[in-house]
Design a protein around this motif. Structure first.
Motif, PDB file in Angstrom:
ATOM      1  N   ALA A   1     134.190  28.112 -63.808  1.00  0.00           N
ATOM      2  CA  ALA A   1     134.573  27.425 -65.038  1.00  0.00           C
ATOM      3  C   ALA A   1     134.442  28.354 -66.243  1.00  0.00           C
ATOM      4  CB  ALA A   1     133.713  26.175 -65.234  1.00  0.00           C
ATOM      5  N   THR A   2     133.426  29.196 -66.231  1.00  0.00           N
ATOM      6  CA  THR A   2     133.245  30.146 -67.326  1.00  0.00           C
ATOM      7  C   THR A   2     134.386  31.148 -67.386  1.00  0.00           C
ATOM      8  OG1 THR A   2     130.824  29.928 -67.152  1.00  0.00           O
ATOM      9  CG2 THR A   2     131.684  31.873 -68.291  1.00  0.00           C
ATOM     10  N   VAL A   3     134.786  31.663 -66.217  1.00  0.00           N
ATOM     11  CA  VAL A   3     135.908  32.600 -66.159  1.00  0.00           C
ATOM     12  C   VAL A   3     137.191  31.913 -66.619  1.00  0.00           C
ATOM     13  CG1 VAL A   3     137.355  33.976 -64.622  1.00  0.00           C
ATOM     14  CG2 VAL A   3     134.879  34.013 -64.355  1.00  0.00           C
ATOM     15  N   ALA A   4     137.426  30.692 -66.134  1.00  0.00           N
ATOM     16  CA  ALA A   4     138.632  29.958 -66.520  1.00  0.00           C
ATOM     17  C   ALA A   4     138.648  29.695 -68.020  1.00  0.00           C
ATOM     18  CB  ALA A   4     138.712  28.638 -65.752  1.00  0.00           C
ATOM     19  N   ALA A   5     137.483  29.365 -68.580  1.00  0.00           N
ATOM     20  CA  ALA A   5     137.410  29.128 -70.029  1.00  0.00           C
ATOM     21  C   ALA A   5     137.769  30.381 -70.799  1.00  0.00           C
ATOM     22  CB  ALA A   5     136.005  28.656 -70.405  1.00  0.00           C
ATOM     23  N   SER A   6     137.302  31.531 -70.324  1.00  0.00           N
ATOM     24  CA  SER A   6     137.610  32.795 -70.997  1.00  0.00           C
ATOM     25  C   SER A   6     139.102  33.090 -70.949  1.00  0.00           C
ATOM     26  CB  SER A   6     136.834  33.943 -70.341  1.00  0.00           C
ATOM     27  OG  SER A   6     135.439  33.736 -70.454  1.00  0.00           O
ATOM     28  N   VAL A   7     139.715  32.837 -69.779  1.00  0.00           N
ATOM     29  CA  VAL A   7     141.150  33.092 -69.626  1.00  0.00           C
ATOM     30  C   VAL A   7     141.957  32.167 -70.521  1.00  0.00           C
ATOM     31  CG1 VAL A   7     143.091  33.016 -68.018  1.00  0.00           C
ATOM     32  CG2 VAL A   7     140.900  33.973 -67.279  1.00  0.00           C
ATOM     33  N   VAL A   8     141.622  30.871 -70.496  1.00  0.00           N
ATOM     34  CA  VAL A   8     142.364  29.905 -71.308  1.00  0.00           C
ATOM     35  C   VAL A   8     142.185  30.197 -72.792  1.00  0.00           C
ATOM     36  CG1 VAL A   8     142.501  27.468 -71.955  1.00  0.00           C
ATOM     37  CG2 VAL A   8     142.328  28.108 -69.543  1.00  0.00           C
ATOM     38  N   THR A   9     140.972  30.544 -73.202  1.00  0.00           N
ATOM     39  CA  THR A   9     140.712  30.857 -74.608  1.00  0.00           C
ATOM     40  C   THR A   9     141.508  32.082 -75.049  1.00  0.00           C
ATOM     41  OG1 THR A   9     138.484  29.907 -74.466  1.00  0.00           O
ATOM     42  CG2 THR A   9     138.925  31.408 -76.292  1.00  0.00           C
ATOM     43  N   TRP A  10     141.527  33.105 -74.208  1.00  0.00           N
ATOM     44  CA  TRP A  10     142.287  34.315 -74.539  1.00  0.00           C
ATOM     45  C   TRP A  10     143.780  34.012 -74.632  1.00  0.00           C
ATOM     46  CZ3 TRP A  10     146.042  36.965 -71.691  1.00  0.00           C
ATOM     47  CH2 TRP A  10     146.454  38.185 -72.253  1.00  0.00           C
ATOM     48  N   LEU A  11     144.293  33.257 -73.682  1.00  0.00           N
ATOM     49  CA  LEU A  11     145.711  32.891 -73.723  1.00  0.00           C
ATOM     50  C   LEU A  11     146.032  32.072 -74.973  1.00  0.00           C
ATOM     51  CD1 LEU A  11     146.360  31.928 -69.982  1.00  0.00           C
ATOM     52  CD2 LEU A  11     147.359  33.852 -71.229  1.00  0.00           C
ATOM     53  N   ALA A  12     145.126  31.134 -75.314  1.00  0.00           N
ATOM     54  CA  ALA A  12     145.356  30.297 -76.499  1.00  0.00           C
ATOM     55  C   ALA A  12     145.395  31.146 -77.763  1.00  0.00           C
ATOM     56  CB  ALA A  12     144.271  29.227 -76.601  1.00  0.00           C
ATOM     57  N   GLY A  13     144.476  32.119 -77.856  1.00  0.00           N
ATOM     58  CA  GLY A  13     144.478  33.001 -79.018  1.00  0.00           C
ATOM     59  C   GLY A  13     145.753  33.820 -79.120  1.00  0.00           C
ATOM     60  N   THR A  14     146.255  34.252 -77.963  1.00  0.00           N
ATOM     61  CA  THR A  14     147.495  35.029 -77.944  1.00  0.00           C
ATOM     62  C   THR A  14     148.695  34.173 -78.342  1.00  0.00           C
ATOM     63  OG1 THR A  14     146.581  36.417 -76.178  1.00  0.00           O
ATOM     64  CG2 THR A  14     148.971  36.473 -76.504  1.00  0.00           C
ATOM     65  N   LEU A  15     148.695  32.907 -77.904  1.00  0.00           N
ATOM     66  CA  LEU A  15     149.833  32.028 -78.145  1.00  0.00           C
ATOM     67  C   LEU A  15     149.785  31.326 -79.490  1.00  0.00           C
ATOM     68  CD1 LEU A  15     149.976  30.362 -74.611  1.00  0.00           C
ATOM     69  CD2 LEU A  15     151.636  31.967 -75.551  1.00  0.00           C
TER      70      LEU A  15
END
Length: 247
Positions: free
Chosen positions: A11-25
């Motif tokens: 869940a921590t890894v997924a949160a990091s990925v989603v957060t990074w994608l959200a910042g990019t988008l």
């Protein structure tokens, strides 16, 4: 009860990925950046397991090509269900067309869905994500948390999309059973085949039931992955010539 180290780490890894994608988008999607990130995350998962999906498609084509032999076996062993089952599996084994291989892509998606559910149901790994919204509805919101105008609109659109996709998948499942003479590797004319033949086409509708009880973020995941599957069915599972060798 789901709080154990491997799931928390995922869940921590997924949160990091989603957060990074959200910042990019964010410059492109604004307030819907996290929702868009979930869609991209889901597409990434599907791309990750695409080799298995391609193997599944090849297996389906091999089974379709074996349909005449399957029907011949059904006629020869109509009075001996055990022998028929044994001969069918032997036929599939010789042709390299495992009747259970098609389950692998769906099974491999289950952990990713569980992680997405935990991430937005409990905030494990990324509590800030619970505050993110889509059209004014928190991504951690469940349909049972209350029905307001935005909630009805957002969940309504997604549920209708899931219903349409489930109908399409169900119709395709019936056509595949008719083409191969089997339902999940079981002869369509064998014992219990009628019951199995009725139940399996209904399985796609289970996603709609799941969507009624999971957070909005998980519903987005379901819609995206189900839509991806429908797209695969259109592009990868187009009708093929009868003489298919799986290459």
């Amino acid at each position: 009860m789901l709080a154990f180290a491997p799931l928390h780490a995922a869940a921590t890894v997924a949160a990091s990925v989603v957060t990074w994608l959200a910042g990019t988008l964010d410059p492109l999607t604004g307030g819907a950046a996290t929702a868009a990130a979930i869609v991209l995350f889901t597409i990434g998962v599907r791309l990750l397991i695409s080799p298995l999906t391609l193997a599944q498609v090849r297996g389906e084509r091999r089974r379709a090509a074996l349909a005449p032999e399957v029907r011949d076996l059904q006629r020869r062993y109509a009075d001996d269900p055990a022998k028929l089952q044994s001969e069918l599996f032997a036929l599939y084994r010789r042709a390299g067309a495992s009747p259970v291989a098609g389950c692998l892509p769906a099974l491999l998606q289950a952990p990713f869905f569980l992680v997405m559910y935990r991430l937005f149901a409990t905030g494990d790994g990324g509590a800030r994500l619970l505050d993110e919204r889509l059209a004014g509805v928190p991504l951690g919101w469940h349909l049972g948390d209350g029905l307001t105008g935005p909630v009805v609109a957002v969940f309504g659109v997604l549920l209708v999309a899931l219903l349409v996709l489930a109908w399409y998948s169900s119709r395709r499942a019936r056509r595949a059973a008719a083409a191969t003479g089997t339902v999940a590797g079981t002869p369509t004319e064998g014992p219990g085949a009628a019951t199995l033949g009725r139940l399996l086409p209904l399985l796609p509708y289970a996603t709609v039931l799941v969507a009624l009880v999971v957070p909005l973020a998980a519903v987005l995941y379901l819609v995206t992955t189900t839509g991806w599957t429908a797209l695969e069915q259109v592009t990868l599972r187009r009708p093929q010539p009868a003489d298919i060798d799986g290459r």
